[in-house]
Design an enzyme around this catalytic site. Structure first.
Site, short mmCIF file in Angstrom:
data_model
loop_
_atom_site.label_atom_id
_atom_site.label_comp_id
_atom_site.label_asym_id
_atom_site.label_seq_id
_atom_site.Cartn_x
_atom_site.Cartn_y
_atom_site.Cartn_z
N CYS A 2 0.87 -1.15 0.00
CA CYS A 2 0.00 0.00 0.00
C CYS A 2 0.91 1.22 0.00
O CYS A 2 2.12 1.09 0.09
CB CYS A 2 -0.86 -0.02 1.25
SG CYS A 2 -1.72 -1.59 1.45
N ARG A 27 0.84 2.02 -5.96
CA ARG A 27 1.08 0.94 -5.01
C ARG A 27 -0.19 0.18 -4.64
O ARG A 27 -0.14 -0.83 -3.95
CB ARG A 27 1.71 1.50 -3.73
CG ARG A 27 3.00 2.24 -3.97
CD ARG A 27 3.50 2.89 -2.70
NE ARG A 27 4.10 1.91 -1.82
CZ ARG A 27 5.39 1.62 -1.81
NH1 ARG A 27 6.21 2.24 -2.60
NH2 ARG A 27 5.87 0.72 -0.97
N TRP A 74 -3.80 -1.73 -1.22
CA TRP A 74 -3.86 -2.95 -2.03
C TRP A 74 -4.16 -4.05 -1.02
O TRP A 74 -3.32 -4.38 -0.18
CB TRP A 74 -2.55 -3.20 -2.76
CG TRP A 74 -2.62 -4.36 -3.71
CD1 TRP A 74 -3.14 -4.36 -4.97
CD2 TRP A 74 -2.16 -5.69 -3.47
NE1 TRP A 74 -3.03 -5.61 -5.53
CE2 TRP A 74 -2.44 -6.45 -4.64
CE3 TRP A 74 -1.55 -6.34 -2.39
CZ2 TRP A 74 -2.12 -7.81 -4.75
CZ3 TRP A 74 -1.23 -7.68 -2.51
CH2 TRP A 74 -1.52 -8.41 -3.68
N ASN A 98 1.76 -0.24 5.56
CA ASN A 98 2.10 -0.96 4.33
C ASN A 98 2.89 -2.19 4.75
O ASN A 98 3.89 -2.06 5.45
CB ASN A 98 2.95 -0.06 3.42
CG ASN A 98 3.58 -0.85 2.28
OD1 ASN A 98 2.97 -1.76 1.75
ND2 ASN A 98 4.81 -0.50 1.92
N GLY A 99 2.44 -3.38 4.33
CA GLY A 99 3.17 -4.60 4.69
C GLY A 99 2.21 -5.67 5.16
O GLY A 99 0.99 -5.56 4.97
N GLU A 479 6.86 -12.37 -22.09
CA GLU A 479 6.51 -10.99 -21.75
C GLU A 479 5.23 -10.55 -22.48
O GLU A 479 4.37 -9.88 -21.91
CB GLU A 479 7.70 -10.06 -22.08
CG GLU A 479 7.43 -8.57 -22.01
CD GLU A 479 7.06 -8.05 -20.64
OE1 GLU A 479 7.05 -8.81 -19.66
OE2 GLU A 479 6.75 -6.84 -20.55
N LYS A 483 1.86 -9.25 -20.66
CA LYS A 483 1.28 -7.94 -20.95
C LYS A 483 -0.20 -8.09 -21.30
O LYS A 483 -1.05 -7.37 -20.81
CB LYS A 483 1.98 -7.25 -22.13
CG LYS A 483 3.32 -6.66 -21.90
CD LYS A 483 3.36 -5.36 -21.13
CE LYS A 483 3.49 -5.62 -19.65
NZ LYS A 483 4.81 -5.88 -19.13
N GLU A 486 -2.36 -9.15 -18.22
CA GLU A 486 -2.50 -8.21 -17.10
C GLU A 486 -3.36 -6.98 -17.44
O GLU A 486 -4.00 -6.45 -16.55
CB GLU A 486 -1.16 -7.83 -16.47
CG GLU A 486 -0.28 -6.87 -17.21
CD GLU A 486 1.01 -6.55 -16.43
OE1 GLU A 486 2.01 -6.30 -17.08
OE2 GLU A 486 0.99 -6.51 -15.19
N HIS A 502 4.67 -30.93 -27.36
CA HIS A 502 4.70 -31.81 -26.19
C HIS A 502 3.47 -31.61 -25.31
O HIS A 502 3.49 -32.02 -24.14
CB HIS A 502 5.99 -31.57 -25.40
CG HIS A 502 7.21 -31.90 -26.19
ND1 HIS A 502 7.55 -33.19 -26.52
CD2 HIS A 502 8.15 -31.10 -26.76
CE1 HIS A 502 8.67 -33.18 -27.25
NE2 HIS A 502 9.04 -31.92 -27.41
N LYS A 602 1.56 -1.48 -8.86
CA LYS A 602 2.83 -1.30 -9.57
C LYS A 602 4.01 -1.88 -8.80
O LYS A 602 4.90 -2.47 -9.37
CB LYS A 602 3.04 0.20 -9.80
CG LYS A 602 4.31 0.55 -10.55
CD LYS A 602 4.14 0.31 -12.02
CE LYS A 602 5.41 0.60 -12.80
NZ LYS A 602 5.43 -0.17 -14.05
#
Ligand code: M6R
Length: 607
Positions: A2, A27, A74, A98-99, A479, A483, A486, A502, A602
């Protein structure tokens, strides 16, 4: 992960708190809130969803006070409801956090035994209740906080405000970053210097276990033993253009467009004027003394590491091990002598990457990092930091940071190749001349955007997508899939082209778009064979290649995207562009929240 902020100010703080939270919204954006001390009483305003909801609330229900704390969330413990929104408040204490407090269940049980009950599902309320408990037992606010944090396990950056104490704010950190900002008769705290940038550029970073007791005129920092310590303030350079979209609809679009410029700036910072050498900061690194490289990172930065593995192994003959930082940190890998460790992180604050770094530092390895934030924890804890000069990246989906990371990693691999006698000075100069040409070629490649937009409008109808690539194109395929998922929420997977047969080939049918990344390099024919296997089963291929590849292999493919020719070692950097555009325009077509996609943040400062 956060964002937290706090102000002991000379004026009303609510508008400034909201402005600072805006800069921390990267965040997390599940909910937001602020609390102030006004006329001796604690009061708060909170709203679920994005910060704009809190701003709207404050229009109708303003909050007075010259001391305040704020939070953008978050969610970790408890759903993003109003009840779980920070600040959490008891009779005398308000807290933002935050944590993650890992032992909050035990602490809750202890508090319950003392007859103290919780109203929320959060671990943070436990912190507020513990501090209140100690104050009720007669502790001063500072002692109450010290006794509280002494009982916490896990990670935290905390800011406390107290009823009847308009000139007091207490901050503490362990595992999550926290900066103190120095103003003129004011003092601030924030999760990072960016939050504090409009108020000050003089910042002191708290270190692990520090607790800071702040008034408008004094700052007292103590270590976990309670011993006063001195932490030196720094002057920070913060990107002024941070929250400006420069005419683009989204930050992501602006950041994609900035790539030729920021890649150019990154190259200019490292490559000597005559393209004869690569200048590393400080004393650099002696690659003749290294016989193995360990890399660990997360998300897009992990894919940058995976690309670098190919470069270091092929160009420099240096064995490289790459792992997700979240796996590496608990795998307790044995580390042999002569191994250097390299960590890549845009933010420099990713909790898993930092933990992996600390594991390696504990084994006395040389620690290198590639980061976009030179003041970050990862940069500060490295022996050598290689900055990427991407400028502030606001879009949650990483774009320009990725291509700048790749640029620095390629330069590092070339440096290693030369130092280890794998390439001559002349070859190095030729390669560096090619690298210097990259921004211009990248700029030329931007012209594919309209074509990719029209493909994306069709791609947006798909439920799933596959990305294929071999060698250097495999990490870029990964990547591309990341992208797309997300920001457009389309399920996407990437496979090494040779792996398709396979198992994953069973997924192919007429509805499955398959993005095939294949410059006409040494592996082109192999990848094209795999592409034929896809087309034989009805898969709709989007081929990303160069002119020569298009001429030889585009028959029967659904769409072809043609990129300019470039030295094959540079293809990962250039081929990142079409997959960024594909994801971006697919998301725009679908109308998703491009810059702040659901459930993401982020900077991931929790594990
Ligand atoms: O700040 P970092 O580079 O350490 O972040 C790592 C990942 O969280 C990040 O790359 C994430 O995967 C991005 N959302 C990808 O676009």
């Amino acid at each position: 992960m956060c964002g937290i902020v706090g102000i002991l100010g000379k004026h009303e703080v609510a508008p400034t708190l909201v402005e600072a939270l805006k800069r921390l919204e990267y965040r997390g954006y599940d909910s937001a809130g602020i609390a102030t001390v006004n006329d001796g009483a604690l009061e708060r305003r909170r709203a679920i969803g994005k910060l704009v909801n809190l701003s709207d609330l404050l229009v109708h229900q303003p909050l007075a006070g010259k001391s305040g704390i704020g939070h953008t969330r978050w969610a970790t413990h408890g759903a993003p409801t109003l009840t779980n929104t920070h600040p959490h408040q008891t009779r005398r204490v308000a807290v933002v956090h935050n944590g993650i407090i890992e032992n909050y269940r035990e602490l809750r049980a202890d508090l319950a035994q003392a007859g103290i009950t919780h109203q929320t599902e959060t671990d943070t309320e436990t912190v507020a209740l513990l501090a209140q408990h100690y104050i009720d037992q007669g502790a001063t606010p500072a002692d109450a906080v010290r006794r509280t944090v002494a009982r916490l396990e896990g990670a935290y950056a905390l800011a406390f405000l107290f009823e009847d104490e308009p000139d007091l704010m207490i901050a503490a950190r362990k595992g999550s970053p926290l900066a103190i900002g120095h103003g003129d008769g004011e003092v601030y705290i924030g999760s990072d210097a960016i939050a504090l940038a409009p108020m000050t550029n003089r910042v002191t970073y708290l270190e692990e276990g520090d607790c800071a007791v702040l008034t408008r005129s004094t700052i007292t920092i103590t270590d976990p033993a309670g011993t006063p310590v001195v932490r030196t303030p720094r002057t920070i350079r913060v990107d002024a253009a941070l929250i400006d979209k420069a005419g683009h609809k989204h930050f992501m679009s602006k950041e994609i467009a900035q790539q030729p410029t920021v890649i150019g700036e990154t190259i200019a910072a490292y490559v000597a004027a005559d393209a004869s050498d690569i200048n590393l900061p400080g004393e650099g690194i002696d690659f003749t003394k290294i016989n193995r490289l360990t890399m660990a990172s997360c998300g897009t930065a992990y894919y940058a590491c995976l690309t670098a593995k190919y470069w270091f192994e092929q160009l420099a003959g240096l064995p490289v091990e790459v792992d997700f930082a979240s796996e590496f940190r608990y795998r307790t890998p044995p580390i042999s002598d002569g191994t250097a460790a390299l960590f890549v992180s845009q933010s420099g604050e990713t909790a898993d990457t930092l933990a992996a770094l600390r594991y390696c530092a504990g084994k006395a390895q040389s620690i290198l990092s590639v980061t976009n934030v030179p003041e970050s924890s990862i940069a500060r804890e490295s022996d050598l930091t290689l900055p990427i000069y991407a400028g502030a990246e606001i879009g949650v989906a990483s774009t320009k940071a990725f291509t700048c990371q790749l640029t620095v990693l390629l330069l590092l691999a070339l440096k290693a190749a030369h130092a280890r006698g794998r390439i001559s000075s002349q070859t190095l100069q030729e390669k560096l001349t090619a690298v210097r040409g990259l921004p211009a070629i990248f700029n030329q490649a931007m012209s594919i955007e309209d074509h990719v937009r029209s493909i994306s409008q069709r791609l947006a109808e798909s439920r799933d997508a596959l990305f294929l690539g071999r060698g250097l194109m495999f990490p870029i395929a990964l990547e591309g899939a990341l992208k797309l998922k997300e920001i457009s929420y389309i399920h996407a997977e990437a496979y090494a082209s040779g792996e398709l047969k396979h198992g994953p080939i069973a997924l192919i049918d007429e509805k499955m778009p398959v993005v095939v990344m294949a410059p006409r390099d040494a592996l082109f024919d192999k990848t094209v064979s795999n592409m034929q296997e896809v087309m034989a089963r009805g898969g709709k291929v989007i081929l990303i290649t160069d002119q020569s590849g298009a001429t030889s292999a585009s028959e029967g493919v659904w769409q072809t995207i043609i990129l300019p020719d470039i030295d094959f070692d540079l293809t990962p950097i250039l081929y990142a562009l079409p997959v960024q555009f594909l994801a971006y325009h697919t998301a725009v077509t679908k109308g998703t929240d491009v810059d702040q996609p659901r459930n993401l943040a982020k900077s991931v400062t929790v594990e």
